[in-house]
Design a protein around this motif. Sequence first.
Motif, mmCIF file in Angstrom:
data_model
loop_
_atom_site.group_PDB
_atom_site.id
_atom_site.type_symbol
_atom_site.label_atom_id
_atom_site.label_comp_id
_atom_site.label_asym_id
_atom_site.label_seq_id
_atom_site.Cartn_x
_atom_site.Cartn_y
_atom_site.Cartn_z
ATOM 1 N N THR A 1 75.677 100.963 94.320
ATOM 2 C CA THR A 1 75.458 99.424 94.648
ATOM 3 C C THR A 1 74.446 99.086 93.844
ATOM 4 O O THR A 1 74.678 97.949 93.173
ATOM 5 C CB THR A 1 75.256 99.345 96.262
ATOM 6 N N LYS A 2 73.347 99.619 93.502
ATOM 7 C CA LYS A 2 72.393 99.347 92.742
ATOM 8 C C LYS A 2 72.982 99.248 91.258
ATOM 9 O O LYS A 2 72.528 98.407 90.534
ATOM 10 C CB LYS A 2 70.858 100.229 92.811
ATOM 11 N N LEU A 3 73.690 100.204 90.696
ATOM 12 C CA LEU A 3 74.205 100.165 89.298
ATOM 13 C C LEU A 3 75.290 99.127 89.213
ATOM 14 O O LEU A 3 75.073 98.194 88.185
ATOM 15 C CB LEU A 3 74.898 101.609 89.129
ATOM 16 N N HIS A 4 75.843 98.548 90.138
ATOM 17 C CA HIS A 4 76.798 97.506 90.285
ATOM 18 C C HIS A 4 76.197 96.279 90.053
ATOM 19 O O HIS A 4 76.399 95.321 89.419
ATOM 20 C CB HIS A 4 77.671 97.538 91.371
ATOM 21 N N GLU A 5 75.061 95.876 90.699
ATOM 22 C CA GLU A 5 74.230 94.856 90.776
ATOM 23 C C GLU A 5 73.491 94.661 89.397
ATOM 24 O O GLU A 5 73.486 93.754 88.872
ATOM 25 C CB GLU A 5 73.100 94.731 91.836
ATOM 26 N N SER A 6 73.130 95.787 88.969
ATOM 27 C CA SER A 6 72.407 95.673 87.460
ATOM 28 C C SER A 6 73.461 95.436 86.561
ATOM 29 O O SER A 6 73.076 94.447 85.647
ATOM 30 C CB SER A 6 71.791 97.065 87.226
ATOM 31 N N LEU A 7 74.686 95.928 86.683
ATOM 32 C CA LEU A 7 75.784 95.377 85.550
ATOM 33 C C LEU A 7 76.124 94.003 85.673
ATOM 34 O O LEU A 7 76.308 93.352 84.701
ATOM 35 C CB LEU A 7 77.129 96.164 85.880
#
Length: 71
Positions: free
Chosen positions: A58-64
């Motif tokens: 989720t954190k990776l997706h938000e960063s992308l």
Amino acid sequence: MSERMDRIFIPAEAGYIKIYVFGFLRDSAWGQVFAEYNGLTVVVKGYNRKKTIIRALTKLHESLLKLKKDS
């Protein structure tokens, strides 16, 4: 103490999402999850293995999404 590491690779359009899971040897032991995609890496610590992996993704997706919005 032996450190356990699991690797998970998820294919995506522009490469692989690489997930490295360290720790979680016992039920009450904490661990770390590293999620990487196209040079962007996020690190999440937690006690529950599955929830920590989901939080890292989720954190990776938000960063992308944030990078895409800023571009």
